[in-house]
Design a protein around this motif. Structure first.
Motif, PDB file in Angstrom:
ATOM      1  N   ALA A   1      46.388  40.400  46.173  1.00 37.11           N
ATOM      2  CA  ALA A   1      46.144  41.480  47.391  1.00 37.11           C
ATOM      3  C   ALA A   1      46.645  40.959  49.229  1.00 37.11           C
ATOM      4  N   MET A   2      46.488  39.699  49.449  1.00 37.68           N
ATOM      5  CA  MET A   2      46.801  39.594  50.270  1.00 37.68           C
ATOM      6  C   MET A   2      48.103  38.876  50.349  1.00 37.68           C
ATOM      7  N   PHE A   3      48.561  38.928  49.625  1.00 34.82           N
ATOM      8  CA  PHE A   3      50.298  38.490  49.567  1.00 34.82           C
ATOM      9  C   PHE A   3      50.963  39.833  49.601  1.00 34.82           C
ATOM     10  N   ASN A   4      50.088  41.128  48.674  1.00 32.62           N
ATOM     11  CA  ASN A   4      50.449  42.144  49.110  1.00 32.62           C
ATOM     12  C   ASN A   4      50.492  42.343  50.636  1.00 32.62           C
ATOM     13  N   GLN A   5      49.856  42.810  51.311  1.00 33.68           N
ATOM     14  CA  GLN A   5      48.987  43.350  52.606  1.00 33.68           C
ATOM     15  C   GLN A   5      49.934  42.087  53.589  1.00 33.68           C
ATOM     16  N   GLY A   6      49.800  41.137  53.655  1.00 33.78           N
ATOM     17  CA  GLY A   6      50.876  40.388  54.272  1.00 33.78           C
ATOM     18  C   GLY A   6      52.335  40.393  54.732  1.00 33.78           C
ATOM     19  N   LEU A   7      52.610  40.876  53.595  1.00 29.34           N
ATOM     20  CA  LEU A   7      54.365  40.791  53.390  1.00 29.34           C
ATOM     21  C   LEU A   7      55.316  42.093  53.280  1.00 29.34           C
ATOM     22  N   TRP A   8      55.141  43.254  52.433  1.00 28.48           N
ATOM     23  CA  TRP A   8      55.258  44.153  51.577  1.00 28.48           C
ATOM     24  C   TRP A   8      55.203  44.581  52.926  1.00 28.48           C
ATOM     25  N   ARG A   9      56.524  46.029  53.209  1.00 34.32           N
ATOM     26  CA  ARG A   9      56.207  47.327  53.794  1.00 34.32           C
ATOM     27  C   ARG A   9      55.557  48.658  53.953  1.00 34.32           C
ATOM     28  N   ASP A  10      55.445  47.986  52.789  1.00 30.55           N
ATOM     29  CA  ASP A  10      55.105  49.785  51.791  1.00 30.55           C
ATOM     30  C   ASP A  10      53.799  49.366  51.422  1.00 30.55           C
ATOM     31  N   ALA A  11      52.835  47.780  51.237  1.00 33.08           N
ATOM     32  CA  ALA A  11      51.659  47.856  50.629  1.00 33.08           C
ATOM     33  C   ALA A  11      50.942  48.958  51.430  1.00 33.08           C
ATOM     34  N   ASP A  12      50.095  49.440  50.749  1.00 30.45           N
ATOM     35  CA  ASP A  12      48.367  50.284  51.128  1.00 30.45           C
ATOM     36  C   ASP A  12      47.347  49.192  51.018  1.00 30.45           C
ATOM     37  N   GLU A  13      46.816  50.103  51.045  1.00 28.03           N
ATOM     38  CA  GLU A  13      45.177  49.946  51.485  1.00 28.03           C
ATOM     39  C   GLU A  13      44.459  49.766  50.277  1.00 28.03           C
ATOM     40  N   ARG A  14      44.472  50.303  48.816  1.00 26.22           N
ATOM     41  CA  ARG A  14      44.203  50.794  47.620  1.00 26.22           C
ATOM     42  C   ARG A  14      43.626  49.292  47.219  1.00 26.22           C
ATOM     43  N   PRO A  15      42.343  49.112  46.589  1.00 22.51           N
ATOM     44  CA  PRO A  15      41.875  48.155  46.185  1.00 22.51           C
ATOM     45  C   PRO A  15      42.594  48.013  45.250  1.00 22.51           C
ATOM     46  N   ILE A  16      42.745  46.313  45.081  1.00 22.96           N
ATOM     47  CA  ILE A  16      44.118  45.525  43.564  1.00 22.96           C
ATOM     48  C   ILE A  16      43.543  46.152  42.588  1.00 22.96           C
ATOM     49  N   VAL A  17      42.019  46.198  42.723  1.00 20.25           N
ATOM     50  CA  VAL A  17      41.457  46.370  41.319  1.00 20.25           C
ATOM     51  C   VAL A  17      39.734  47.503  41.607  1.00 20.25           C
ATOM     52  N   ALA A  18      40.385  48.235  40.898  1.00 23.05           N
ATOM     53  CA  ALA A  18      39.949  49.573  41.360  1.00 23.05           C
ATOM     54  C   ALA A  18      39.827  50.548  39.949  1.00 23.05           C
ATOM     55  N   SER A  19      39.444  49.449  38.384  1.00 27.43           N
ATOM     56  CA  SER A  19      39.003  50.475  37.352  1.00 27.43           C
ATOM     57  C   SER A  19      38.373  49.715  36.459  1.00 27.43           C
ATOM     58  N   PRO A  20      37.711  50.319  35.691  1.00 25.54           N
ATOM     59  CA  PRO A  20      37.330  48.857  34.657  1.00 25.54           C
ATOM     60  C   PRO A  20      38.211  48.424  33.419  1.00 25.54           C
ATOM     61  N   GLY A  21      39.341  49.023  33.810  1.00 28.31           N
ATOM     62  CA  GLY A  21      40.500  48.704  32.412  1.00 28.31           C
ATOM     63  C   GLY A  21      41.521  47.537  32.815  1.00 28.31           C
ATOM     64  N   VAL A  22      41.587  47.664  34.376  1.00 30.49           N
ATOM     65  CA  VAL A  22      41.958  46.540  34.972  1.00 30.49           C
ATOM     66  C   VAL A  22      41.502  45.476  35.161  1.00 30.49           C
ATOM     67  N   PHE A  23      40.157  45.590  35.349  1.00 28.38           N
ATOM     68  CA  PHE A  23      38.931  44.352  35.298  1.00 28.38           C
ATOM     69  C   PHE A  23      39.010  43.751  33.579  1.00 28.38           C
ATOM     70  N   GLY A  24      38.779  44.844  33.072  1.00 26.84           N
ATOM     71  CA  GLY A  24      38.916  44.164  31.506  1.00 26.84           C
ATOM     72  C   GLY A  24      39.867  43.365  30.894  1.00 26.84           C
ATOM     73  N   ALA A  25      40.927  44.270  31.776  1.00 25.86           N
ATOM     74  CA  ALA A  25      41.829  43.163  32.025  1.00 25.86           C
ATOM     75  C   ALA A  25      41.920  41.384  32.060  1.00 25.86           C
ATOM     76  N   LEU A  26      41.766  41.184  32.653  1.00 20.82           N
ATOM     77  CA  LEU A  26      41.669  40.065  33.670  1.00 20.82           C
ATOM     78  C   LEU A  26      40.792  39.735  32.942  1.00 20.82           C
ATOM     79  N   LEU A  27      39.644  40.309  32.666  1.00 14.12           N
ATOM     80  CA  LEU A  27      38.562  39.332  31.813  1.00 14.12           C
ATOM     81  C   LEU A  27      39.082  38.847  30.169  1.00 14.12           C
ATOM     82  N   MET A  28      40.312  39.949  29.742  1.00 16.63           N
ATOM     83  CA  MET A  28      40.635  39.290  28.493  1.00 16.63           C
ATOM     84  C   MET A  28      42.126  38.209  28.515  1.00 16.63           C
ATOM     85  N   THR A  29      42.108  38.306  29.933  1.00 18.56           N
ATOM     86  CA  THR A  29      43.166  37.582  30.433  1.00 18.56           C
ATOM     87  C   THR A  29      42.336  35.652  30.315  1.00 18.56           C
ATOM     88  N   ALA A  30      41.197  35.965  30.845  1.00 20.73           N
ATOM     89  CA  ALA A  30      40.622  34.573  31.002  1.00 20.73           C
ATOM     90  C   ALA A  30      40.152  34.095  29.372  1.00 20.73           C
TER      91      ALA A  30
END
Length: 268
Positions: A152-181
């Motif tokens: 999130a900080m990498f996107n925010q500090g580097l890209w011109r087209d970065a936006d303010e959307r939360p990088i984790v905004a859904s249970p699917g993304v959060f669940g995928a991270l948990l499955m990775t761990a």
């Protein structure tokens, strides 16, 4: 046969992080184990490498301890996952409901590390006897936390087209991270001999990747290019510089440690 649609092409293009990791992991699985020995220097630069607190795979100690194996693999794989499944370049932190989960992961990692440190200093446990499997679990959860916030900080500090959307905004993304761990824990605890190379490379690779990202951003800031880059091709020179500086930093720290302790700790 018709050409793939633009959305399908974009989805396919987002698979490049896992494609790169897969190529390197396969290469690490087939090369002679001796070729992977320099990864121990990477581990020695950032980790105590106490044999009793590290995992052996194919009778060989992994480059970093159990906790750091989970943390650095978790950081690397979670960033690859988020680049693949989250469209665009969101630079906002996770939604509050998920922030609570990440805060819990950080607290568990911190307390388990403190409990282990107390055992090292006093020779007796604080609340429970530390276990390598628990170090791996808390390290993996901390790894996905670190990877999420770093990207999130990498996107925010580097890209011109970065936006303010939360990088984790859904249970699917959060669940995928948990499955990775969870997958990291399952594979490391299984420890098939054939997978030593990929595990060693991914854990040490997480160290290099995080340092390279930070260094690359610093170089971009010094060149006053932060917040102006449009794509990975624009970032390539800064990433290359980041990798070079990361290797120099790792080499310098490892050399200093070897000057004081001439032998890298490893299981007999």
């Amino acid at each position: 046969m018709s050409a793939p649609s633009a959305p399908a092409a974009r989805r396919a293009a987002r698979l490049w992080p896992f494609s790169v990791l897969l190529v390197f992991a396969l290469a690490a699985a087939i090369v002679p184990k001796a070729w992977l020995a320099p990864l121990d220097l990477v581990g020695y630069a950032v980790c105590h490498r106490i044999p009793q607190r590290s995992f052996l795979v194919d009778q060989t100690q992994l480059p970093v301890c159990a906790r750091d194996t989970g943390m650095f693999m978790g950081a690397l794989l979670s960033m690859a996952l988020l680049l693949t499944i989250v469209p665009g370049r969101p630079g906002g932190f996770p939604l509050k409901r998920y922030l609570a989960g990440f805060a819990l992961f950080f607290a568990a990692w911190t307390f388990d590390g403190f409990n282990s440190y107390v055992l090292l200093l006093r020779g007796r446990e604080l609340l429970y006897w530390p276990q390598n499997w628990l170090r791996l679990v808390t390290g993996s959860l901390m790894g996905i936390t670190l990877g999420t916030f770093a990207l999130a900080m990498f996107n925010q500090g580097l890209w011109r087209d970065a936006d303010e959307r939360p990088i984790v905004a859904s249970p699917g993304v959060f669940g995928a991270l948990l499955m990775t761990a969870g997958s990291i824990c399952a594979i490391v605890l299984w420890r098939p001999a054939a997978i030593y190379g990929p595990l060693a490379l991914l854990s040490a690779g997480g160290v290099v990747t995080l340092l390279a990202m930070v260094n690359g951003i610093l170089v971009a800031v010094l060149r006053k290019r932060h917040g102006t880059l449009m794509g990975w091709r624009d970032f390539a020179p800064y990433l290359f510089a980041g990798v070079v500086f990361a290797l120099i930093e790792i080499g310098a720290i490892a050399a200093l440690r070897l000057a004081v302790f001439p032998q890298i700790p490893s299981a007999p």
